[in-house]
Design a protein around this motif. Structure first.
Motif, PDB file in Angstrom:
ATOM      1  N   MET A   1       0.809  -1.223   0.000  1.00  0.00           N
ATOM      2  CA  MET A   1       0.000   0.000   0.000  1.00  0.00           C
ATOM      3  C   MET A   1       0.846   1.280   0.000  1.00  0.00           C
ATOM      4  N   MET A   2       2.138   1.131  -0.330  1.00  0.00           N
ATOM      5  CA  MET A   2       2.989   2.323  -0.377  1.00  0.00           C
ATOM      6  C   MET A   2       2.371   3.388  -1.277  1.00  0.00           C
ATOM      7  N   TRP A   3       2.538   4.645  -0.857  1.00  0.00           N
ATOM      8  CA  TRP A   3       2.180   5.833  -1.614  1.00  0.00           C
ATOM      9  C   TRP A   3       0.676   6.073  -1.738  1.00  0.00           C
ATOM     10  N   ARG A   4      -0.151   5.235  -1.110  1.00  0.00           N
ATOM     11  CA  ARG A   4      -1.602   5.474  -1.138  1.00  0.00           C
ATOM     12  C   ARG A   4      -1.932   6.610  -0.180  1.00  0.00           C
ATOM     13  N   THR A   5      -2.925   7.399  -0.541  1.00  0.00           N
ATOM     14  CA  THR A   5      -3.345   8.495   0.339  1.00  0.00           C
ATOM     15  C   THR A   5      -4.688   8.200   1.004  1.00  0.00           C
ATOM     16  N   THR A   6      -5.406   7.192   0.529  1.00  0.00           N
ATOM     17  CA  THR A   6      -6.670   6.796   1.144  1.00  0.00           C
ATOM     18  C   THR A   6      -6.847   5.289   1.007  1.00  0.00           C
ATOM     19  N   VAL A   7      -7.646   4.737   1.910  1.00  0.00           N
ATOM     20  CA  VAL A   7      -8.094   3.347   1.820  1.00  0.00           C
ATOM     21  C   VAL A   7      -9.602   3.391   2.101  1.00  0.00           C
ATOM     22  N   PRO A   8     -10.412   3.377   1.057  1.00  0.00           N
ATOM     23  CA  PRO A   8     -11.860   3.481   1.269  1.00  0.00           C
ATOM     24  C   PRO A   8     -12.405   2.318   2.094  1.00  0.00           C
ATOM     25  N   ARG A   9     -13.466   2.594   2.846  1.00  0.00           N
ATOM     26  CA  ARG A   9     -14.130   1.541   3.621  1.00  0.00           C
ATOM     27  C   ARG A   9     -14.562   0.417   2.687  1.00  0.00           C
ATOM     28  N   GLY A  10     -14.455  -0.808   3.189  1.00  0.00           N
ATOM     29  CA  GLY A  10     -14.861  -1.972   2.405  1.00  0.00           C
ATOM     30  C   GLY A  10     -13.823  -2.442   1.411  1.00  0.00           C
ATOM     31  N   THR A  11     -12.631  -1.826   1.451  1.00  0.00           N
ATOM     32  CA  THR A  11     -11.548  -2.236   0.557  1.00  0.00           C
ATOM     33  C   THR A  11     -10.311  -2.572   1.385  1.00  0.00           C
TER      34      THR A  11
END
Length: 166
Positions: free
Chosen positions: A67-77
């Protein structure tokens, strides 16, 4: 003599080309990975089944980037790291910009332990409690919000009974 000069020239060109390959790989990793296969995963809790759409990190390279460099992790994912065979797993959050919950899952599909609210950009080691087949990364605080806990059953194709015996 010309063969020796030709060899030296080829060797020099190879040495010059190698750093550019490493540079290209480093540049490629400086952004979230895209195009991973998405699959369904569910977790049975006392208050109901929790469902996720998870990206599959099932190659050495996809697991390395995670998950490097991600700015969000939406719910349910989330992202499911499939190690193929059970092993002691240790993660860190270097180059991970968002806080995550890491759910360590045994080969039989049971949650071994949860590391909640892992600190972004940290090199602190986050270990599994024993050998695990997979790790599910979801947004920070989601495991608590959804009532996830050690011992609960995760359903996904990689936790088939035949794989648990290996």
């Amino acid at each position: 003599m010309t063969k020796l000069l030709h060899f030296i020239l080829l060797a020099f060109m190879a040495c010059v080309a190698l750093p550019s390959t490493s540079f290209a790989q480093a540049v490629a990793i400086e952004g979230p990975q895209r195009g991973l296969r998405v699959e369904k995963l569910s977790i049975a809790t006392p208050s109901g089944v929790r469902s996720f759409n998870v990206e599959m990190a099932d190659t050495p390279r996809s697991r390395e980037i995670g998950m490097m460099w991600r700015t969000t992790v939406p719910r349910g994912t989330g992202m499911l790291f499939d190690f193929k065979t059970p092993e002691a797993a240790t993660f860190w959050m270097e180059n991970t910009l968002v806080s995550l919950d890491l759910i360590f899952i045994r080969a039989d599909g049971r949650i071994a332990n949860i590391a909640a609210n892992a600190q972004p950009l940290s090199r602190a080691l986050i270990p599994s409690d024993g050998p695990v087949l997979a790790v599910l990364e979801i947004g920070a605080g989601e495991s608590r919000r959804l009532g996830l806990a050690a011992g609960q059953r995760v359903t996904h194709r990689i936790f088939a009974p035949a794989r648990a015996k290996k």
